[in-house]
Design a protein around this motif. Structure first.
Motif, PDB file in Angstrom:
ATOM      1  N   ALA A  97     -15.371 -10.450  -9.179  1.00 42.30           N
ATOM      2  CA  ALA A  97     -14.478 -10.707  -8.045  1.00 42.30           C
ATOM      3  C   ALA A  97     -15.213 -11.490  -6.968  1.00 42.30           C
ATOM      4  N   ASP A  98     -16.472 -11.134  -6.726  1.00 38.76           N
ATOM      5  CA  ASP A  98     -17.287 -11.858  -5.739  1.00 38.76           C
ATOM      6  C   ASP A  98     -17.387 -13.340  -6.087  1.00 38.76           C
ATOM      7  N   LYS A  99     -17.476 -13.611  -7.370  1.00 37.34           N
ATOM      8  CA  LYS A  99     -17.659 -14.985  -7.825  1.00 37.34           C
ATOM      9  C   LYS A  99     -16.356 -15.774  -7.863  1.00 37.34           C
ATOM     10  N   LEU A 100     -15.270 -15.140  -8.315  1.00 29.66           N
ATOM     11  CA  LEU A 100     -14.035 -15.871  -8.572  1.00 29.66           C
ATOM     12  C   LEU A 100     -12.996 -15.802  -7.451  1.00 29.66           C
ATOM     13  N   PHE A 101     -12.974 -14.724  -6.676  1.00 27.42           N
ATOM     14  CA  PHE A 101     -11.972 -14.624  -5.613  1.00 27.42           C
ATOM     15  C   PHE A 101     -12.066 -15.755  -4.594  1.00 27.42           C
ATOM     16  N   PRO A 102     -13.268 -16.182  -4.199  1.00 27.27           N
ATOM     17  CA  PRO A 102     -13.334 -17.307  -3.256  1.00 27.27           C
ATOM     18  C   PRO A 102     -12.734 -18.594  -3.815  1.00 27.27           C
ATOM     19  N   ILE A 103     -12.635 -18.716  -5.136  1.00 26.31           N
ATOM     20  CA  ILE A 103     -11.981 -19.878  -5.748  1.00 26.31           C
ATOM     21  C   ILE A 103     -10.472 -19.667  -5.797  1.00 26.31           C
ATOM     22  N   ILE A 104     -10.060 -18.452  -6.143  1.00 27.81           N
ATOM     23  CA  ILE A 104      -8.640 -18.144  -6.339  1.00 27.81           C
ATOM     24  C   ILE A 104      -7.875 -18.072  -5.016  1.00 27.81           C
ATOM     25  N   GLU A 105      -8.473 -17.449  -3.996  1.00 23.14           N
ATOM     26  CA  GLU A 105      -7.762 -17.194  -2.736  1.00 23.14           C
ATOM     27  C   GLU A 105      -7.200 -18.447  -2.065  1.00 23.14           C
ATOM     28  N   PRO A 106      -7.990 -19.513  -1.885  1.00 19.47           N
ATOM     29  CA  PRO A 106      -7.421 -20.691  -1.213  1.00 19.47           C
ATOM     30  C   PRO A 106      -6.306 -21.365  -2.007  1.00 19.47           C
ATOM     31  N   ILE A 107      -6.342 -21.257  -3.324  1.00 17.78           N
ATOM     32  CA  ILE A 107      -5.278 -21.844  -4.150  1.00 17.78           C
ATOM     33  C   ILE A 107      -3.989 -21.051  -3.967  1.00 17.78           C
ATOM     34  N   LEU A 108      -4.097 -19.729  -3.969  1.00 19.01           N
ATOM     35  CA  LEU A 108      -2.919 -18.891  -3.710  1.00 19.01           C
ATOM     36  C   LEU A 108      -2.316 -19.228  -2.349  1.00 19.01           C
ATOM     37  N   LYS A 109      -3.178 -19.369  -1.352  1.00 17.95           N
ATOM     38  CA  LYS A 109      -2.709 -19.682   0.005  1.00 17.95           C
ATOM     39  C   LYS A 109      -2.007 -21.030   0.052  1.00 17.95           C
ATOM     40  N   ALA A 110      -2.556 -22.010  -0.638  1.00 20.89           N
ATOM     41  CA  ALA A 110      -1.974 -23.359  -0.629  1.00 20.89           C
ATOM     42  C   ALA A 110      -0.575 -23.366  -1.235  1.00 20.89           C
ATOM     43  N   TYR A 111      -0.326 -22.479  -2.176  1.00 17.27           N
ATOM     44  CA  TYR A 111       0.984 -22.415  -2.839  1.00 17.27           C
ATOM     45  C   TYR A 111       1.909 -21.368  -2.215  1.00 17.27           C
ATOM     46  N   GLY A 112       1.459 -20.724  -1.155  1.00 16.43           N
ATOM     47  CA  GLY A 112       2.303 -19.736  -0.476  1.00 16.43           C
ATOM     48  C   GLY A 112       2.454 -18.444  -1.247  1.00 16.43           C
ATOM     49  N   ILE A 113       1.471 -18.135  -2.078  1.00 16.16           N
ATOM     50  CA  ILE A 113       1.505 -16.899  -2.860  1.00 16.16           C
ATOM     51  C   ILE A 113       0.682 -15.841  -2.130  1.00 16.16           C
ATOM     52  N   PRO A 114       1.206 -14.617  -1.979  1.00 21.75           N
ATOM     53  CA  PRO A 114       0.442 -13.563  -1.301  1.00 21.75           C
ATOM     54  C   PRO A 114      -0.921 -13.342  -1.953  1.00 21.75           C
ATOM     55  N   GLU A 115      -1.908 -13.075  -1.116  1.00 16.25           N
ATOM     56  CA  GLU A 115      -3.281 -12.935  -1.599  1.00 16.25           C
ATOM     57  C   GLU A 115      -3.447 -11.800  -2.607  1.00 16.25           C
ATOM     58  N   ASP A 116      -2.577 -10.797  -2.543  1.00 11.51           N
ATOM     59  CA  ASP A 116      -2.698  -9.671  -3.467  1.00 11.51           C
ATOM     60  C   ASP A 116      -2.584 -10.086  -4.930  1.00 11.51           C
ATOM     61  N   PHE A 117      -2.053 -11.260  -5.199  1.00 15.66           N
ATOM     62  CA  PHE A 117      -1.933 -11.716  -6.592  1.00 15.66           C
ATOM     63  C   PHE A 117      -3.297 -12.076  -7.188  1.00 15.66           C
ATOM     64  N   LYS A 118      -4.329 -12.108  -6.374  1.00 22.21           N
ATOM     65  CA  LYS A 118      -5.664 -12.372  -6.918  1.00 22.21           C
ATOM     66  C   LYS A 118      -6.131 -11.223  -7.803  1.00 22.21           C
ATOM     67  N   PHE A 119      -5.468 -10.059  -7.678  1.00 20.35           N
ATOM     68  CA  PHE A 119      -5.824  -8.918  -8.515  1.00 20.35           C
ATOM     69  C   PHE A 119      -5.154  -8.968  -9.896  1.00 20.35           C
ATOM     70  N   VAL A 120      -4.233  -9.896 -10.079  1.00 19.83           N
ATOM     71  CA  VAL A 120      -3.583 -10.030 -11.386  1.00 19.83           C
ATOM     72  C   VAL A 120      -4.596 -10.337 -12.487  1.00 19.83           C
ATOM     73  N   PRO A 121      -5.500 -11.330 -12.316  1.00 22.01           N
ATOM     74  CA  PRO A 121      -6.483 -11.582 -13.367  1.00 22.01           C
ATOM     75  C   PRO A 121      -7.373 -10.379 -13.647  1.00 22.01           C
ATOM     76  N   LEU A 122      -7.647  -9.600 -12.605  1.00 15.12           N
ATOM     77  CA  LEU A 122      -8.506  -8.433 -12.779  1.00 15.12           C
ATOM     78  C   LEU A 122      -7.827  -7.397 -13.682  1.00 15.12           C
ATOM     79  N   LEU A 178       8.949 -17.323 -10.477  1.00 17.42           N
ATOM     80  CA  LEU A 178       9.436 -15.955 -10.689  1.00 17.42           C
ATOM     81  C   LEU A 178       9.961 -15.353  -9.389  1.00 17.42           C
ATOM     82  N   TYR A 179       9.276 -15.623  -8.285  1.00 18.63           N
ATOM     83  CA  TYR A 179       9.745 -15.115  -7.004  1.00 18.63           C
ATOM     84  C   TYR A 179      11.097 -15.743  -6.641  1.00 18.63           C
TER      85      TYR A 179
END
Length: 260
Positions: A97-122, A178-179
């Motif tokens: 998570a330390d390694k990949l979340f910093p990559i995933i979070e800004p992409i989610l934000k750019a697409y207007g997806i809530p940050e909690d979706f970063k836990f989906v891959p986990l 989906l939303y």
């Protein structure tokens, strides 16, 4: 003797007179419609409130869990217990998570997806890039057909499902779609797990569009609870047994050495 008796009686008489003057000298308060009523309060120690702050951690994409529902509360507790350190006993997910979340979070934000979706891959893959028995691959566990539908190249020698950035962009496009269909982030997450067709069929059959009140298959019915449990454990590692872990959300306070 008689003199002492007379003095005692005189004192008693004076005290009685003073008391009578105090009683009858006070004007009685007549209650009227405009007279404010005196409110009585229970001691603060006996009043219990379930504050919003106390429940703020138990939500997904700002959609709160109805914790007053015993069934919901039990499912959440089971999910958290199953994934706490004494059962999982691994810091691998935290490290990834330390390694990949910093990559995933800004992409989610750019697409207007809530940050909690970063836990989906986990939850989907443990942030691994393995292939499931059904053929899903990458951290977002895309099936080949779905991956191609959202712009990923999957053919001999090329599999962009393994590219963190590109697969995250594809996942954002899919989740946003989906939303748009279900108008709920929890239902969007459930549809990500089970497919939109199956979820839409369940909604129509049950005439219910609240994820927490729906009866779904075992995997999908526990899916959002797993996401919330992972959110809790990653965000609050010490609370759930990871005493020696410091992740990017739990940076240790730097030790300051005083200069001489």
């Amino acid at each position: 003797m008689l003199k002492k008796h007379l003095i005692t009686c005189s004192v008693i008489l004076v005290l009685v007179t003073i008391s009578a003057l105090n009683i009858f000298g006070t004007k009685p308060v007549l209650l009227t419609k405009t007279t404010p009523k005196i409110k009585t309060y229970m001691p603060a120690s006996l009043v219990f409130y379930k504050t919003e702050e106390a429940e703020a951690g138990f939500s997904f994409a700002n959609e709160a869990l109805p914790l007053n529902d015993k069934r919901v509360d039990l499912k959440l507790k089971k999910s958290i217990t199953k994934n706490r350190f004494r059962n999982v006993q691994s810091n691998i997910l935290h490290s990834k998570a330390d390694k990949l979340f910093p990559i995933i979070e800004p992409i989610l934000k750019a697409y207007g997806i809530p940050e909690d979706f970063k836990f989906v891959p986990l939850v989907e893959s443990g942030l691994c890039e393995g292939t499931s028995p059904k053929g899903a691959r990458g951290i977002w566990q895309f099936m080949p057909g779905t991956a191609r539908s959202y712009g990923l190249k999957v053919r001999d020698g090329i599999d962009e499902r393994l590219n963190v950035r590109k697969s995250t962009i594809a996942a954002c496009r899919y989740i946003k779609e989906l939303y748009g269909e279900f108008n709920s982030w929890t239902l969007a997450a459930a549809a990500y797990n089970n497919g939109s067709i199956k979820l839409a069929r369940a909604i129509n059959k049950q005439n219910e569009d609240n994820y927490f009140r729906m009866s779904l298959n075992r995997e999908t019915g526990s899916y959002v609870y797993k996401l919330i449990a992972m959110k809790e454990i990653i965000n609050k590692p010490r609370k759930y047994g990871y005493n020696n872990y410091y992740g990017y959300l739990q940076k240790p306070i730097p030790y300051m050495v005083a200069s001489n």
